[in-house]
Design a protein around this motif. Structure first.
Motif, PDB file in Angstrom:
ATOM      1  N   ASN A   1       0.669  -1.076  -0.023  1.00  0.00           N
ATOM      2  CA  ASN A   1      -0.083  -0.013  -0.120  1.00  0.00           C
ATOM      3  C   ASN A   1       0.986   1.267   0.171  1.00  0.00           C
ATOM      4  N   PRO A   2       0.393   2.541  -0.296  1.00  0.00           N
ATOM      5  CA  PRO A   2       0.979   3.700  -0.344  1.00  0.00           C
ATOM      6  C   PRO A   2       1.642   3.971   1.339  1.00  0.00           C
ATOM      7  N   ASN A   3       2.562   4.451   1.102  1.00  0.00           N
ATOM      8  CA  ASN A   3       3.144   5.152   2.546  1.00  0.00           C
ATOM      9  C   ASN A   3       3.342   3.852   3.738  1.00  0.00           C
ATOM     10  N   VAL A   4       3.679   2.726   3.390  1.00  0.00           N
ATOM     11  CA  VAL A   4       3.684   1.657   4.383  1.00  0.00           C
ATOM     12  C   VAL A   4       5.231   1.720   4.442  1.00  0.00           C
ATOM     13  N   GLY A   5       6.277   1.999   3.677  1.00  0.00           N
ATOM     14  CA  GLY A   5       7.657   2.071   4.221  1.00  0.00           C
ATOM     15  C   GLY A   5       8.237   1.230   3.242  1.00  0.00           C
ATOM     16  N   LYS A   6       7.834   0.993   1.827  1.00  0.00           N
ATOM     17  CA  LYS A   6       8.559   0.260   0.923  1.00  0.00           C
ATOM     18  C   LYS A   6      10.001   0.798   0.626  1.00  0.00           C
ATOM     19  N   SER A   7      10.056   1.840   0.471  1.00  0.00           N
ATOM     20  CA  SER A   7      11.224   2.606  -0.060  1.00  0.00           C
ATOM     21  C   SER A   7      12.145   2.722   1.351  1.00  0.00           C
ATOM     22  N   ALA A   8      11.493   2.898   2.509  1.00  0.00           N
ATOM     23  CA  ALA A   8      12.342   2.749   3.763  1.00  0.00           C
ATOM     24  C   ALA A   8      13.071   1.556   3.998  1.00  0.00           C
ATOM     25  N   VAL A   9      12.157   0.413   3.610  1.00  0.00           N
ATOM     26  CA  VAL A   9      12.558  -1.051   3.822  1.00  0.00           C
ATOM     27  C   VAL A   9      13.956  -1.126   2.827  1.00  0.00           C
TER      28      VAL A   9
ATOM     29  N   LEU B   1      17.369   6.105  -0.581  1.00  0.00           N
ATOM     30  CA  LEU B   1      16.000   6.117  -1.484  1.00  0.00           C
ATOM     31  C   LEU B   1      15.267   7.248  -0.829  1.00  0.00           C
ATOM     32  N   LEU B   2      14.233   7.840  -1.925  1.00  0.00           N
ATOM     33  CA  LEU B   2      13.332   8.744  -1.494  1.00  0.00           C
ATOM     34  C   LEU B   2      12.277   8.126  -0.563  1.00  0.00           C
ATOM     35  N   VAL B   3      12.234   8.808   0.821  1.00  0.00           N
ATOM     36  CA  VAL B   3      11.303   8.384   1.688  1.00  0.00           C
ATOM     37  C   VAL B   3      10.682   9.368   2.060  1.00  0.00           C
TER      38      VAL B   3
ATOM     39  N   GLY C   1       2.440   8.190  -2.374  1.00  0.00           N
ATOM     40  CA  GLY C   1       2.839   8.570  -3.630  1.00  0.00           C
ATOM     41  C   GLY C   1       4.213   9.139  -3.829  1.00  0.00           C
ATOM     42  N   THR C   2       4.908   8.635  -3.008  1.00  0.00           N
ATOM     43  CA  THR C   2       6.421   9.377  -3.225  1.00  0.00           C
ATOM     44  C   THR C   2       7.331   8.701  -4.275  1.00  0.00           C
ATOM     45  N   SER C   3       7.142   7.499  -4.400  1.00  0.00           N
ATOM     46  CA  SER C   3       7.636   6.636  -5.597  1.00  0.00           C
ATOM     47  C   SER C   3       6.772   6.780  -6.742  1.00  0.00           C
TER      48      SER C   3
ATOM     49  N   ASN D   1       5.964  -4.132   8.362  1.00  0.00           N
ATOM     50  CA  ASN D   1       6.791  -2.848   8.771  1.00  0.00           C
ATOM     51  C   ASN D   1       6.285  -2.083   9.739  1.00  0.00           C
ATOM     52  N   GLN D   2       7.059  -1.030  10.127  1.00  0.00           N
ATOM     53  CA  GLN D   2       6.572   0.078  11.061  1.00  0.00           C
ATOM     54  C   GLN D   2       6.066  -0.835  12.618  1.00  0.00           C
ATOM     55  N   ILE D   3       6.769  -1.896  12.794  1.00  0.00           N
ATOM     56  CA  ILE D   3       6.381  -2.891  13.983  1.00  0.00           C
ATOM     57  C   ILE D   3       6.757  -1.802  15.167  1.00  0.00           C
TER      58      ILE D   3
ATOM     59  N   ALA E   1      11.831  -0.412   9.717  1.00  0.00           N
ATOM     60  CA  ALA E   1      12.788   0.307   8.728  1.00  0.00           C
ATOM     61  C   ALA E   1      13.508   1.428   9.769  1.00  0.00           C
ATOM     62  N   ASN E   2      12.919   1.741  10.648  1.00  0.00           N
ATOM     63  CA  ASN E   2      13.391   2.950  11.544  1.00  0.00           C
ATOM     64  C   ASN E   2      14.537   2.450  12.458  1.00  0.00           C
ATOM     65  N   THR E   3      14.276   1.221  13.133  1.00  0.00           N
ATOM     66  CA  THR E   3      15.050   0.452  14.117  1.00  0.00           C
ATOM     67  C   THR E   3      16.019  -0.365  13.515  1.00  0.00           C
TER      68      THR E   3
ATOM     69  N   LEU F   1       1.313  12.057  11.747  1.00  0.00           N
ATOM     70  CA  LEU F   1       2.377  13.084  11.960  1.00  0.00           C
ATOM     71  C   LEU F   1       3.388  12.392  12.568  1.00  0.00           C
ATOM     72  N   ARG F   2       4.720  12.726  12.126  1.00  0.00           N
ATOM     73  CA  ARG F   2       5.683  12.131  12.551  1.00  0.00           C
ATOM     74  C   ARG F   2       6.880  13.129  12.985  1.00  0.00           C
ATOM     75  N   ILE F   3       7.868  12.540  13.716  1.00  0.00           N
ATOM     76  CA  ILE F   3       8.964  13.593  13.877  1.00  0.00           C
ATOM     77  C   ILE F   3      10.149  13.158  12.849  1.00  0.00           C
TER      78      ILE F   3
HETATM   79  N1  LIG Z   1       7.993   4.317  12.815  1.00  0.00           N
HETATM   80  C1  LIG Z   1       8.244   3.960  11.429  1.00  0.00           C
HETATM   81  N2  LIG Z   1       8.181   4.531  10.691  1.00  0.00           N
HETATM   82  C2  LIG Z   1       8.563   4.225   9.133  1.00  0.00           C
HETATM   83  C3  LIG Z   1       8.844   2.906   9.100  1.00  0.00           C
HETATM   84  N3  LIG Z   1       9.204   2.626   7.663  1.00  0.00           N
HETATM   85  C4  LIG Z   1       8.790   3.838   7.210  1.00  0.00           C
HETATM   86  N4  LIG Z   1       8.587   4.790   8.071  1.00  0.00           N
HETATM   87  C5  LIG Z   1       7.924   6.125   7.757  1.00  0.00           C
HETATM   88  O1  LIG Z   1       6.920   5.876   6.852  1.00  0.00           O
HETATM   89  C6  LIG Z   1       6.691   6.873   5.846  1.00  0.00           C
HETATM   90  C7  LIG Z   1       6.673   6.335   4.443  1.00  0.00           C
HETATM   91  O2  LIG Z   1       7.954   5.754   4.209  1.00  0.00           O
HETATM   92  P1  LIG Z   1       8.286   5.387   2.572  1.00  0.00           P
HETATM   93  O3  LIG Z   1       9.508   4.392   2.525  1.00  0.00           O
HETATM   94  O4  LIG Z   1       8.251   6.667   1.878  1.00  0.00           O
HETATM   95  O5  LIG Z   1       6.835   4.630   1.876  1.00  0.00           O
HETATM   96  P2  LIG Z   1       6.609   3.975   0.474  1.00  0.00           P
HETATM   97  O6  LIG Z   1       5.438   5.004   0.006  1.00  0.00           O
HETATM   98  O7  LIG Z   1       5.644   2.489   0.963  1.00  0.00           O
HETATM   99  O8  LIG Z   1       7.686   3.976  -0.327  1.00  0.00           O
HETATM  100  C8  LIG Z   1       8.066   7.679   6.223  1.00  0.00           C
HETATM  101  O9  LIG Z   1       7.540   8.883   6.617  1.00  0.00           O
HETATM  102  C9  LIG Z   1       8.934   6.924   6.692  1.00  0.00           C
HETATM  103  O10 LIG Z   1       9.928   7.715   7.820  1.00  0.00           O
HETATM  104  C10 LIG Z   1       9.404   2.011  10.292  1.00  0.00           C
HETATM  105  O11 LIG Z   1       9.671   0.974  10.309  1.00  0.00           O
HETATM  106  N5  LIG Z   1       8.828   2.598  11.488  1.00  0.00           N
END
Ligand SMILES: Nc1nc2c(ncn2[C@@H]2O[C@H](COP(=O)(O)OP(=O)(O)O)[C@@H](O)[C@H]2O)c(=O)[nH]1
Ligand SMILES: [Mg+2]
Lengths: 77, 587
Positions: B8-16, B25-27, B32-34, B113-115, B143-145, B444-446
Motif C-alpha cells: 500500500n502507499p506510505n507503508v515504508g517500501k522505500s524505507a525497507v 532512497l526517497l522516503v 505517492g512518493t515513488s 513494517n513499522q512494528i 525500517a526505523n530501528t 504526523l511524525r517526527i
Molecule cells: N516508525 C516507523 N516509520 C517508518 C518505518 N518505515 C517507514 N516509516 C515512515 O513511513 C513513511 C513512508 O515511508 P516510505 O518508505 O516513503 O513509504 P513508501 O511510500 O511505501 O515507499 C516515512 O515517513 C517513513 O519515515 C518504520 O519501520 N517505522
C-alpha cells in the motif's frame, strides 16, 4: 444519512456505497466497506472534505464522495 | 534473482529497501512518493539480487497508472520473489492486497513494517501465527530501528538459493499472465472490464479473510505512548485552526528561505571573488588568444556567480523545507484544507503536492503529477508547473532582477496570480473532470534525521550534476551572444516589440531565451539598461512563459510530445498575451 451529514466526533457504521464501478472499488480499497466503523474528525467549511478515522488510519473524502457513503449511527436507531 | 516490493502507499517500501541495500532512497511521509519503479541491486553471498521499488497500490486489480506500471513489471520481467510490505498499524486493510498477491503464485515474503510504531500505539502482532495462517514467510520489521533486517536478508538469500536449484523446472510466472491481461479478454470486453471494477464476491471474501486474519494476530495492549503527537494531529486536523497553522507554516518556510538566501549571498560572493579571479587568469594565460578565450574568461566566472550565490543556497534551503514538510506528514494536509481553493483551478487538493514541489524544482514535480487521479488533472498541473509556477532558482534570480531595476513586485505578483487562476479556470472548463477526492492522511511524525540527511543529499546533488553544468554552458552561450554583437542588429525589430510589449528588442530576446533555461534569461536583462516599467513587463513575460529544458524532457516522458507541444503553445501565447496586456494597462 451519509458521511457528508455527520458531525465531528460522531461514530458510525457504513451501510452501503451508493455508487458503482471505480469509486466503490477505490473506497473498498481503503477499507470503506459495509460494516466498517468510522469516526468523523472534522468537516471542512465551504463544502470541503470530511476527515475521518477508519481502523488506525485517517482519511479525507471530498463532499461528492462522502455523499455516496451511506452510514448509520447508533443514535438514529 | 529479481525481487519486487509491493505494498500500500506510505507503508515504508522505500524505507525497507534503503535498509536492505544501505543506500538512500526517497522516503516520504505521504502517499505517492515513488511514482516510478526504481531498480536497485543488492549484493549478498556473492549473488546479485535486483530489487524493484514500486509505487504504492491498494490492489493489483485497480485501473490506476501505478497499478499498470506494476503489472507491466510483473509480466515483462521474471520475478522470483515478492516482498509484500505491510503496515503493522493497518494490518486489516493491508492484508487484502496480500491475499490478492498470494493468488499470483509467486513466492512471497510478508514484511510487517513499522512494528516499532505499532508497539508505541499499543498494538502487538504475532508474526509467527500470521505466518502459519497465510502459509508464507513473515518478518516483523522496522525500517526505523533495523529490527528484523538480518532475518529478512537471510530469508531472501534462502529463496534465491532455492530458485537456483529449481531453474529449468518450469516457468511459474508466465502462467498468471493470461489471468490478468486485459487483452486476453476476447469478445466480451465491456463485460470483462466492468467486472474488473465492480466489487465481486471474491473481493468481499478476501476482505473478510483479511479482517479475520488481522483480528487473530493483533492484540491491543492499551498503553499508548507519544500522546502529544496525537494531540498535535488533532489540532492540525481541526478545520479552521489547522488551516491557519498550515498557512502560517508555509509562510514561515517562505520567510526562512528568503532570509537564508539574503544571509548567505554576501559571504559566498566574498569567497567566490578570489576564486573567480584565479579562473579568469588561468583561462587568459593558458588558452590561445582569441575572441573565444575572451568570452570564456568573462563568461565562466560570471556564470558561477548566480548559481553559487543564489541558486545553491535556495536549492539547499528548499530541499530542507520540503523534506521537513513531507516527513512530518504536513504535506497531504495542505491538500485537505486547500481542496476548495484547488477546485477553482480544476484541480483536486492533491495537486498542491506537485505544485508546491514545483516551487522547489519543477522537474521532479512534473513526475509527481502522477499522484493526480486522472490525465486531465495531470495536464492542468503540468501546464501550471511549466508556465506559471516559478521554481526556487527562477524566484531567486527574478528577485535580483526586480531589485536591480526597481520593477514593480505587486504588479508581477498580481499578474502571475491572475494568470494562474485564468489558466486553471479555462483548462478545467475545456476539459471538465469528475471530481473524486479520496486521500489518506499519514500520521504526523517526527522526521528522522538520517532520512532528512539522505534526502537533502539526493535533492541537492542535482545542483552539481545538472544545474551548475547547464547554467555554466548556457551563460557562456549568453555571453557569446552578447559579445557577438548580434543583439545590436535587433534594433530592426525594436519597433515591433516596443509597440506590442513596450520593451526593447534585447529584453524580448531574453524572453525567447527562456526556451533554454528560464533562470538564465534574466542574466541578459541584468546587462541591459531598462526602465522600471520595461523591467516589470519583461520579468512578467519571462516568469510566465516556457518550461525549462529539463522540465520539457520530463513532460515528454510523462505525457508525450503532443502534450509537450500543447504546453509550449500555451506557454508562448500566455507570455505574449501578458506582454500585450501589461503594455496596454501599465502607466
Ligand atoms: N516508525 C516507523 N516509520 C517508518 C518505518 N518505515 C517507514 N516509516 C515512515 O513511513 C513513511 C513512508 O515511508 P516510505 O518508505 O516513503 O513509504 P513508501 O511510500 O511505501 O515507499 C516515512 O515517513 C517513513 O519515515 C518504520 O519501520 N517505522
Ligand atoms: Mg516509496
Amino acid at each position: 444519512m451519509t458521511l457528508k451529514d455527520m458531525k465531528p466526533g460522531q461514530k458510525a457504521k457504513v451501510l452501503k456505497i451508493n455508487h458503482g464501478g471505480n469509486l466503490s472499488r477505490r473506497l473498498f480499497q481503503i477499507g470503506l466497506i459495509p460494516g466498517a466503523e468510522l469516526t468523523v474528525i472534522s468537516q471542512h467549511p465551504f463544502k470541503g472534505p470530511v476527515v475521518f478515522e477508519l481502523g488506525n488510519a485517517t482519511f479525507a473524502l471530498g463532499q461528492g464522495v462522502a455523499g455516496a457513503v451511506e452510514v448509520y449511527t447508533n443514535e438514529n436507531k | 534473482m529479481a525481487v519486487v516490493m509491493i505494498g500500500n502507499p506510505n507503508v515504508g517500501k522505500s524505507a525497507v529497501l534503503s535498509r536492505l541495500t544501505d543506500r538512500p532512497l526517497l522516503v516520504s511521509n505521504y502517499s505517492g512518493t515513488s511514482v516510478e519503479i526504481i531498480a536497485t541491486q543488492l549484493k549478498s553471498a556473492g549473488k546479485t539480487i535486483d530489487i524493484y521499488d514500486t509505487p504504492g497500490i491498494y490492489s493489483i486489480k485497480s485501473a490506476s497508472a501505478e497499478q499498470q506500471v506494476i503489472s507491466e513489471l510483473i509480466y515483462s520481467q521474471k520475478i522470483d520473489l515478492i516482498l509484500n510490505i505491510v503496515d503493522a498499524v493497518n494490518l486489516e486493510r493491508n492484508l487484502v492486497l496480500t491475499y490478492e498477491l498470494m493468488e499470483l503464485g509467486i513466492p512471497m515474503i510478508l514484511v510487517i513494517n513499522q512494528i516499532d510504531r505499532a508497539r508505541q500505539m499499543g498494538i502487538e502482532i504475532n508474526c509467527q501465527l500470521l505466518s502459519q495462517i497465510i502459509k508464507s514467510e513473515v518478518v516483523c520489521f522496522s525500517a526505523n530501528t533495523g529490527e528484523g533486517l538480518m532475518e529478512l536478508i537471510s530469508l531472501i538469500e534462502m529463496k534465491g538459493n532455492k530458485e537456483g536449484k529449481d531453474k529449468g523446472a518450469g516457468q511459474p510466472v508466465t502462467i498468471i499472465k493470461t489471468k490478468f491481461d486485459g487483452n486476453s479478454c476476447n469478445g466480451n470486453c465491456a463485460g470483462c472490464s466492468r467486472s474488473f471494477l465492480e466489487i465481486g464476491a471474491e473481493d468481499l471474501k478476501r476482505a473478510e479473510k483479511a479482517a479475520d486474519t488481522a483480528r487473530m494476530v493483533t492484540r491491543q495492549t492499551g498503553s499508548q505512548s507519544k500522546k502529544w503527537m496525537n494531540k498535535a494531529q488533532q489540532i492540525i486536523d481541526k478545520p479552521y485552526l489547522g488551516t491557519i497553522i498550515l498557512l502560517l507554516v508555509a509562510y514561515l518556510a517562505f520567510l526562512v528561505l528568503m532570509k537564508f538566501i539574503e544571509l548567505s549571498e554576501g559571504p559566498i560572493s566574498d569567497l567566490l571573488a578570489p576564486v573567480n579571479a584565479v579562473i579568469e587568469k588561468v583561462i587568459l594565460t593558458y588558452l590561445p588568444d582569441s575572441i573565444f578565450t575572451t568570452i570564456l574568461a568573462k563568461a565562466v566566472p560570471e556564470g558561477l556567480i548566480v548559481p553559487f550565490t543564489i541558486i545553491m543556497p535556495a536549492m539547499l534551503m528548499v530541499s530542507i523545507i520540503m523534506s521537513l514538510i513531507e516527513d512530518t506528514g504536513l504535506l497531504p494536509r495542505y491538500s485537505v484544507v486547500l481542496e476548495r481553493v484547488g477546485s477553482l483551478f480544476g484541480l483536486s487538493g492533491q495537486a498542491v503536492i506537485p505544485l508546491s514541489l514545483g516551487f522547489g524544482c519543477r522537474t521532479p514535480a512534473v513526475m509527481a503529477t502522477r499522484i493526480l487521479p486522472n490525465q486531465q488533472q495531470r495536464f492542468i498541473a503540468i501546464v501550471l508547473l511549466s508556465v506559471v509556477i516559478p521554481c526556487a532558482a527562477t524566484l531567486g534570480i527574478l528577485a535580483s532582477v526586480i531589485t536591480t531595476f526597481q520593477a514593480s513586485l505587486p504588479v508581477i505578483i498580481v499578474t502571475m496570480t491572475v494568470t494562474l487562476i485564468l489558466i486553471g479556470y479555462v483548462l478545467s472548463h475545456i476539459m471538465p473532470a469528475e471530481e473524486v477526492f479520496i486521500y489518506e492522511l499519514p500520521p504526523l511524525r517526527i522526521p528522522l534525521w538520517s532520512n532528512l540527511w539522505t534526502k537533502l543529499k539526493m535533492r541537492f546533488s542535482g545542483f552539481f550534476t545538472e544545474v551548475l553544468p547547464l547554467l555554466l554552458v548556457m551563460s557562456i552561450a549568453v555571453r557569446a551572444l552578447i559579445e557577438s554583437g548580434l543583439l545590436n542588429h535587433l534594433h530592426s525589430i525594436e519597433n515591433i516589440t516596443k509597440a506590442l510589449f513596450g520593451i526593447p528588442a534585447e529584453a524580448f530576446v531574453a524572453v525567447l531565451l527562456t526556451i533554454f533555461q528560464r533562470y538564465l534569461a534574466p542574466l541578459i536583462l541584468l546587462n541591459l539598461d531598462l526602465t522600471a516599467r520595461e523591467a516589470t513587463i519583461a520579468i512578467s513575460m519571462i516568469a510566465l512563459s516556457l518550461p525549462c529544458l529539463p522540465v520539457m524532457v520530463m513532460t515528454v516522458r510523462e505525457i508525450g510530445f503532443k502534450g509537450l507541444f500543447k504546453v509550449l503553445a500555451i506557454g508562448m501565447s500566455t507570455s505574449i498575451l501578458v506582454g500585450i496586456i501589461l503594455n496596454l494597462i501599465l502607466p
